[in-house]
Motif scaffolding. Structure first.
Motif, PDB file in Angstrom:
ATOM      1  N   THR A 103       9.462   1.672   0.839  1.00 17.50           N
ATOM      2  CA  THR A 103      10.698   1.267   0.142  1.00 17.50           C
ATOM      3  C   THR A 103      11.074   1.736  -1.404  1.00 17.50           C
ATOM      4  N   GLN A 104       9.885   2.378  -1.634  1.00 19.49           N
ATOM      5  CA  GLN A 104       9.738   2.933  -3.042  1.00 19.49           C
ATOM      6  C   GLN A 104      10.234   4.554  -3.060  1.00 19.49           C
ATOM      7  N   GLN A 105      11.040   4.850  -3.992  1.00 24.23           N
ATOM      8  CA  GLN A 105      11.187   6.052  -4.213  1.00 24.23           C
ATOM      9  C   GLN A 105      10.408   6.770  -5.136  1.00 24.23           C
ATOM     10  N   PRO A 106       9.762   7.939  -5.330  1.00 22.87           N
ATOM     11  CA  PRO A 106      10.213   8.938  -4.163  1.00 22.87           C
ATOM     12  C   PRO A 106       9.431   9.134  -2.741  1.00 22.87           C
ATOM     13  N   PHE A 107       8.551   8.172  -2.719  1.00 20.97           N
ATOM     14  CA  PHE A 107       7.838   7.900  -1.799  1.00 20.97           C
ATOM     15  C   PHE A 107       8.459   7.793  -0.370  1.00 20.97           C
ATOM     16  N   LYS A 108       9.360   6.894  -0.360  1.00 17.92           N
ATOM     17  CA  LYS A 108      10.380   6.582   0.814  1.00 17.92           C
ATOM     18  C   LYS A 108      10.936   7.929   1.203  1.00 17.92           C
TER      19      LYS A 108
END
Length: 334
Positions: A103-108
């Motif tokens: 749910t976290q950018q940029p990982f999502k």
């Protein structure tokens, strides 16, 4: 017609010589992947001039320092820098240990292969990905992870290992320079340990001659187990003006030859050419859309604009990949 003492007739011997002469000439040529061209001529003329003892441009071997960018200069850099592709694969590999990444950018964006969302994160997002995948471990562990990825990952277009996406003409140039008393260095924006994972095997450049972006680190002693632990903070960005600074810190001599391919190499080329005596600055210009890629001023990867203008204004060597290289990669047929 009399036979020679070898049992071969004079006519047969003549045919044998005609067959062997081109092969011998090619074997003696240190740059067979380079076509006869202005760039090749400029390289050979420079090396001969600075290595001719007693000549007006002679440079002692200790001063024959040559520096090379890596991405786009020694190997390809499309569709993304290979180290970025490594970092993205590492995010996917490490995702089970980090459920919050879903749910976290940029990982999502990485996990969902959402390239548009990833691009919207810009450099800040990229730095988060690199920090998460390049720190929190020992240097030895990071190099082992890099080598494991390089051994298994394949380029999306060619299907070849990334370590085979190196430029055959530049491998020949590195060897040619070393044969003529040069010491060859990598000075790249890439992370130093990632490049050290393959540079000696692929380029013949040992770890101590690989200079790159570095992460902060700390010495750790855990009950007698000693390690260098990588911290999530960039200590030095070895790109643009950071390159001359690194050269001054680590090499301690101004190079007499420098090769790059983008605006990120401009200051390194300027620094090299600002010294006294005969000097050489070169740019690999990606003009081959068929065998490699064609890009320069508008590309987000390997952007070449100001450096190209300055090279043409100052008479630096600009290598036309399409026109001046017989081969691009080692796996191509000669």
């Amino acid at each position: 017609m009399r036979e020679s003492t070898t049992g071969v007739s004079p006519r047969g011997l003549m045919y044998l010589v005609l067959i062997l002469l081109p092969m011998l000439a090619q074997a003696a040529d240190p740059l067979p992947a380079w076509r006869e061209s202005p760039s090749r001529s400029a390289i050979v003329a420079f090396v001969e001039a600075v290595s001719q003892q007693g000549g007006p441009d002679y440079v002692a071997p200790a001063e024959r320092i040559a520096v090379f960018d890596n991405d786009g200069t020694l190997w390809s850099e499309q569709p993304l820098y290979f180290e970025v592709l490594f970092a993205m694969d590492e995010v996917k590999r490490l995702a089970p240990e980090h459920p919050e990444w879903r749910t976290q950018q940029p990982f999502k964006a990485v996990l969902e292969s959402d390239h548009q969302a990833l691009a919207a994160q810009g450099m800040e997002g990229l730095l988060k990905i690199v920090a998460a995948t390049h720190s929190g471990m020992s240097s030895a562990d990071f190099i082992a992870r890099s080598r494991s990825w390089l051994a298994s990952a394949r380029h999306p277009r060619t299907g070849k290992p990334y370590t085979e996406m190196v430029f055959q003409p530049m491998l020949e140039l590195l060897a040619y320079l070393r044969d003529n008393g040069f010491k060859t260095y990598i000075v790249s924006g890439g992370e130093v340990s990632f490049m050290r994972a393959f540079a000696e095997e692929v380029y013949g450049i040992p770890p101590e001659q690989v200079i790159g972006t570095t992460f902060a680190a700390t010495f750790q002693d855990q009950q007698g187990t000693l390690s260098i632990q990588r911290l999530p903070k960039i200590q030095h960005n070895d790109d643009g003006p950071g390159k001359p600074v690194s050269i001054d810190w680590i090499i301690g001599r101004r190079p007499i030859l420098a090769f790059g391919n983008s605006d990120g190499d401009l200051q390194m080329l300027q620094w090299t050419m600002a010294g006294p005596g005969r000097r050489f600055a070169g740019l690999v210009h990606h003009t081959d859309a068929h065998r490699e890629w064609a890009y320069d001023r508008t590309s987000k990867v390997g952007h070449l604009d100001k450096a190209l203008d300055q090279a043409r204004a100052k008479g630096w060597t600009v290598v036309d990949m399409a026109g001046e290289w017989r081969r691009v990669y080692p796996f191509e047929a000669p």
